[in-house]
Design a protein around this motif. Structure first.
Motif, PDB file in Angstrom:
ATOM      1  N   THR A 313     -29.835  -3.118 -25.746  1.00 31.87           N
ATOM      2  CA  THR A 313     -30.480  -1.816 -25.896  1.00 31.87           C
ATOM      3  C   THR A 313     -29.489  -0.749 -26.349  1.00 31.87           C
ATOM      4  OG1 THR A 313     -32.083  -2.383 -24.169  1.00 31.87           O
ATOM      5  CG2 THR A 313     -31.868  -0.053 -24.738  1.00 31.87           C
ATOM      6  N   PHE A 314     -28.243  -0.877 -25.888  1.00 29.15           N
ATOM      7  CA  PHE A 314     -27.220   0.124 -26.207  1.00 29.15           C
ATOM      8  C   PHE A 314     -25.995  -0.544 -26.848  1.00 29.15           C
ATOM      9  CE2 PHE A 314     -29.521   1.496 -22.349  1.00 29.15           C
ATOM     10  CZ  PHE A 314     -30.108   2.662 -22.839  1.00 29.15           C
ATOM     11  N   PRO A 315     -26.167  -1.139 -28.022  1.00 36.18           N
ATOM     12  CA  PRO A 315     -25.060  -1.886 -28.635  1.00 36.18           C
ATOM     13  C   PRO A 315     -23.850  -1.023 -28.947  1.00 36.18           C
ATOM     14  CG  PRO A 315     -26.838  -1.569 -30.204  1.00 36.18           C
ATOM     15  CD  PRO A 315     -27.366  -1.142 -28.877  1.00 36.18           C
ATOM     16  N   SER A 316     -24.052   0.185 -29.423  1.00 37.19           N
ATOM     17  CA  SER A 316     -22.926   1.040 -29.800  1.00 37.19           C
ATOM     18  C   SER A 316     -22.058   1.383 -28.591  1.00 37.19           C
ATOM     19  CB  SER A 316     -23.438   2.322 -30.458  1.00 37.19           C
ATOM     20  OG  SER A 316     -22.366   3.128 -30.890  1.00 37.19           O
ATOM     21  N   PHE A 317     -22.695   1.679 -27.461  1.00 34.30           N
ATOM     22  CA  PHE A 317     -21.961   2.052 -26.254  1.00 34.30           C
ATOM     23  C   PHE A 317     -21.128   0.880 -25.743  1.00 34.30           C
ATOM     24  CE2 PHE A 317     -21.673   2.284 -21.613  1.00 34.30           C
ATOM     25  CZ  PHE A 317     -21.027   3.509 -21.460  1.00 34.30           C
ATOM     26  N   PHE A 318     -21.739  -0.292 -25.613  1.00 39.88           N
ATOM     27  CA  PHE A 318     -21.055  -1.419 -24.997  1.00 39.88           C
ATOM     28  C   PHE A 318     -20.099  -2.139 -25.952  1.00 39.88           C
ATOM     29  CE2 PHE A 318     -24.722  -1.036 -22.086  1.00 39.88           C
ATOM     30  CZ  PHE A 318     -24.023  -0.938 -20.884  1.00 39.88           C
ATOM     31  N   SER A 319     -20.221  -1.908 -27.245  1.00 37.14           N
ATOM     32  CA  SER A 319     -19.292  -2.521 -28.199  1.00 37.14           C
ATOM     33  C   SER A 319     -18.235  -1.540 -28.674  1.00 37.14           C
ATOM     34  CB  SER A 319     -20.060  -3.067 -29.403  1.00 37.14           C
ATOM     35  OG  SER A 319     -20.569  -2.011 -30.204  1.00 37.14           O
ATOM     36  N   PHE A 320     -18.164  -0.371 -28.017  1.00 35.81           N
ATOM     37  CA  PHE A 320     -17.211   0.675 -28.407  1.00 35.81           C
ATOM     38  C   PHE A 320     -17.382   1.071 -29.870  1.00 35.81           C
ATOM     39  CE2 PHE A 320     -15.208  -1.626 -24.888  1.00 35.81           C
ATOM     40  CZ  PHE A 320     -14.953  -0.583 -23.991  1.00 35.81           C
ATOM     41  N   GLY A 321     -18.632   1.120 -30.310  1.00 41.03           N
ATOM     42  CA  GLY A 321     -18.932   1.573 -31.652  1.00 41.03           C
ATOM     43  C   GLY A 321     -18.820   0.523 -32.743  1.00 41.03           C
ATOM     44  N   LEU A 322     -18.480  -0.729 -32.382  1.00 33.39           N
ATOM     45  CA  LEU A 322     -18.330  -1.770 -33.395  1.00 33.39           C
ATOM     46  C   LEU A 322     -19.671  -2.278 -33.922  1.00 33.39           C
ATOM     47  CD1 LEU A 322     -15.350  -3.889 -31.999  1.00 33.39           C
ATOM     48  CD2 LEU A 322     -15.351  -2.333 -33.958  1.00 33.39           C
ATOM     49  N   PHE A 323     -20.745  -2.071 -33.152  1.00 30.60           N
ATOM     50  CA  PHE A 323     -22.085  -2.452 -33.595  1.00 30.60           C
ATOM     51  C   PHE A 323     -23.035  -1.315 -33.263  1.00 30.60           C
ATOM     52  CE2 PHE A 323     -19.889  -6.406 -32.811  1.00 30.60           C
ATOM     53  CZ  PHE A 323     -20.202  -7.166 -33.920  1.00 30.60           C
ATOM     54  N   SER A 324     -24.076  -1.153 -34.084  1.00 34.38           N
ATOM     55  CA  SER A 324     -25.069  -0.114 -33.828  1.00 34.38           C
ATOM     56  C   SER A 324     -26.410  -0.545 -34.389  1.00 34.38           C
ATOM     57  CB  SER A 324     -24.641   1.209 -34.468  1.00 34.38           C
ATOM     58  OG  SER A 324     -24.792   1.162 -35.873  1.00 34.38           O
ATOM     59  N   LYS A 325     -27.471   0.085 -33.896  1.00 32.31           N
ATOM     60  CA  LYS A 325     -28.809  -0.248 -34.380  1.00 32.31           C
ATOM     61  C   LYS A 325     -29.024   0.206 -35.819  1.00 32.31           C
ATOM     62  CE  LYS A 325     -31.205  -0.526 -29.941  1.00 32.31           C
ATOM     63  NZ  LYS A 325     -31.523  -1.964 -30.106  1.00 32.31           N
ATOM     64  N   SER A 326     -28.279   1.207 -36.241  1.00 31.92           N
ATOM     65  CA  SER A 326     -28.416   1.683 -37.621  1.00 31.92           C
ATOM     66  C   SER A 326     -27.509   0.923 -38.585  1.00 31.92           C
ATOM     67  CB  SER A 326     -28.089   3.174 -37.688  1.00 31.92           C
ATOM     68  OG  SER A 326     -26.767   3.431 -37.252  1.00 31.92           O
ATOM     69  N   GLY A 327     -26.525   0.196 -38.042  1.00 31.08           N
ATOM     70  CA  GLY A 327     -25.617  -0.539 -38.903  1.00 31.08           C
ATOM     71  C   GLY A 327     -24.568   0.356 -39.530  1.00 31.08           C
ATOM     72  N   PRO A 328     -23.719  -0.187 -40.384  1.00 34.21           N
ATOM     73  CA  PRO A 328     -22.658   0.604 -41.007  1.00 34.21           C
ATOM     74  C   PRO A 328     -23.196   1.567 -42.052  1.00 34.21           C
ATOM     75  CG  PRO A 328     -22.704  -1.585 -41.956  1.00 34.21           C
ATOM     76  CD  PRO A 328     -23.688  -1.600 -40.819  1.00 34.21           C
ATOM     77  N   THR A 329     -22.456   2.633 -42.282  1.00 31.56           N
ATOM     78  CA  THR A 329     -22.786   3.543 -43.376  1.00 31.56           C
ATOM     79  C   THR A 329     -22.322   2.921 -44.692  1.00 31.56           C
ATOM     80  OG1 THR A 329     -20.664   4.699 -43.273  1.00 31.56           O
ATOM     81  CG2 THR A 329     -22.428   5.493 -41.826  1.00 31.56           C
ATOM     82  N   MET A 330     -22.818   3.440 -45.801  1.00 25.74           N
ATOM     83  CA  MET A 330     -22.373   2.934 -47.093  1.00 25.74           C
ATOM     84  C   MET A 330     -20.879   3.161 -47.289  1.00 25.74           C
ATOM     85  SD  MET A 330     -24.739   1.315 -48.472  1.00 25.74           S
ATOM     86  CE  MET A 330     -23.761   0.988 -49.947  1.00 25.74           C
ATOM     87  N   LYS A 331     -20.354   4.265 -46.749  1.00 27.93           N
ATOM     88  CA  LYS A 331     -18.922   4.530 -46.850  1.00 27.93           C
ATOM     89  C   LYS A 331     -18.133   3.469 -46.109  1.00 27.93           C
ATOM     90  CE  LYS A 331     -15.156   6.944 -47.689  1.00 27.93           C
ATOM     91  NZ  LYS A 331     -14.528   6.879 -49.037  1.00 27.93           N
TER      92      LYS A 331
END
Length: 429
Positions: A313-331
């Motif tokens: 449910t909270f991938p960004s928090f528990f992965s220290f920002g390495l994964f997120s529901k929105s995925g990587p930015t184009m940059k």
């Protein structure tokens, strides 16, 4: 209709085209559609649950690539993993299905079954050993009988590693007996980020790791012979002089996939197997500390159903920002790249691998752009084109294979060298 029947309207259908990775696959197929060397232009379509979302993906790709014809000429096929009839209709229309719908442990098997049932070859970008090996155990014989190729892990997990081993062996003058690989992923100022689906696969794969051991026992495989000196595994965290940073064992599917290929080549081609160990660089001491803390949290929470719910449910928090529901930015995607370096050892021509220590070494590398959404889509699409153009070079009449086992006689490495993934020899002695 037979597998790959010319009466099918499409060479390729991208299933899950409106998903995060699927959108990049659509763009890559569009770029490569006119490159097919035999049989004329590549005819393709997109598939997924929502026709509206599929049409939006085609519209975005048309604008990004300056290809307005995509919105008019590329068809959308509505298919859902929960509706068997829709998968049958999809699979009856294409020679090859590119399955981008994960996690595969939840959504992959119905697509594999539909492909086999309807004579369509199947490729995916799965990095889940449990799924990949179970498909081989349960469907290899049926796929062979129907002349269908089911080839998993055709993305960054695990074509660079699997074909990298084959490339290293082909460049080694003598008997290659052992290889260690070291992966370095480099990001720009915004850092690195992966999509939530990859994180989910890791969470559920960790929770289900016990079933993988049980699954492997069902194969009844005898241990592969060890040729030359036995290589000892490194520690769980160590400083690597090879890449000048701390490293850990790579926990993805690469070791599993490479071993499957080595077993196939040993049993079917009598080629001596290579011992393989895979590692990934994690950076300096601060990264090691962060990894240790994150690993403890992941280990504890991954064992509990509530913990897994929180992790996903909270991938960004528990992965220290390495994964997120929105995925990587184009940059982030544009700034990232990977370097996979192979350090091999063995016995020079004329030397006896049963006598003494290895007396020859080789270092090769596979380098490319961002691994998850650039390199992965390139390897997947080129694997599909290779299958279409060089079906006669694949083993037997069909079956469930790893990439190395499927493509070892083909030009896939040459194709990748022409599509921004470079295989090269760094040194040999």
């Amino acid at each position: 209709m037979a597998a790959g029947s010319p009466s099918r309207p499409y060479h390729v259908i991208i299933f899950g085209a409106s998903g995060f990775t699927g959108q990049f696959v659509v763009e890559e197929v569009a770029r490569c559609a006119a490159e097919r060397s035999t049989g004329g232009p590549l005819k393709w379509a997109v598939a997924g649950r929502s026709r509206r979302r599929l049409e939006e993906v085609l519209k975005r790709a048309a604008g990004k690539l300056s290809m307005p014809e995509l919105t008019a000429n590329i068809e959308s096929v509505v298919a859902d993993v929960s509706v068997e009839e829709s998968l049958d209709v999809m699979c009856q229309q294409a020679a090859v299905i590119l399955n981008c719908v994960g996690p595969y442990r939840f959504y992959g098997e119905p697509v594999v079954k539909a492909c086999i049932r309807n004579g369509a070859h199947y490729l995916d970008i799965c990095g889940e050993p449990q799924f990949l090996e179970r498909m081989q155990l349960e469907y290899h014989a049926e796929a062979q009988d129907r002349g269908v190729y089911v080839i998993g892990s055709c993305g960054f997990d695990s074509i660079p590693a699997d074909l990298g081993i084959l490339y290293t062996k082909s460049q080694f003058k003598g008997t290659l007996t052992a290889v260690e690989s070291f992966l370095k992923i480099t990001g720009g100022p915004e850092g690195l980020c992966g999509h939530d689906a990859t994180w989910q696969s890791a969470v559920y794969g960790f929770a289900d790791r016990g079933s993988l051991r049980q699954l492997r026992r069902k194969f009844g495989h005898k241990p592969l012979p060890v040729v030359g000196a036995r290589v000892h595994k490194r520690g769980s965290v160590f400083f690597s002089k090879e890449i000048e940073q701390y490293a850990i064992p790579f926990i993805g599917s690469d070791p599993s996939v490479v071993k499957r290929s080595q077993r196939f080549l040993y049993e079917e081609e009598q080629r001596s197997p290579v011992q393989y160990s895979a590692y990934v660089g994690v950076g300096g001491l601060f990264s090691v500390v962060r990894l240790f803390c994150g690993g403890l949290i992941f280990w504890f929470m991954g064992k509990l159903s509530l913990g897994r719910k929180l992790l996903t449910t909270f991938p960004s928090f528990f992965s220290f920002g390495l994964f997120s529901k929105s995925g990587p930015t184009m940059k982030q995607i544009e700034d990232a790249s990977f370097n996979l370096t192979f350090f091999g050892e063995g016995y020079s021509e004329g030397s006896d691998p049963t006598q003494g220590r290895p007396n020859a070494k080789i270092c090769t590398q596979v380098v490319g752009a961002e691994p998850g959404y650039v390199a992965t889509v390139s390897t997947l699409v080129q694997a599909a084109v290779t299958l279409l153009n060089e079906l006669h070079s694949l083993p037997r009449r069909g079956g469930v294979y790893s990439p190395g086992a499927a493509f070892y006689r083909t030009s896939l490495i040459d194709r990748l060298n022409n599509h921004s993934i470079k295989f090269s020899v760094k040194s040999s002695q």
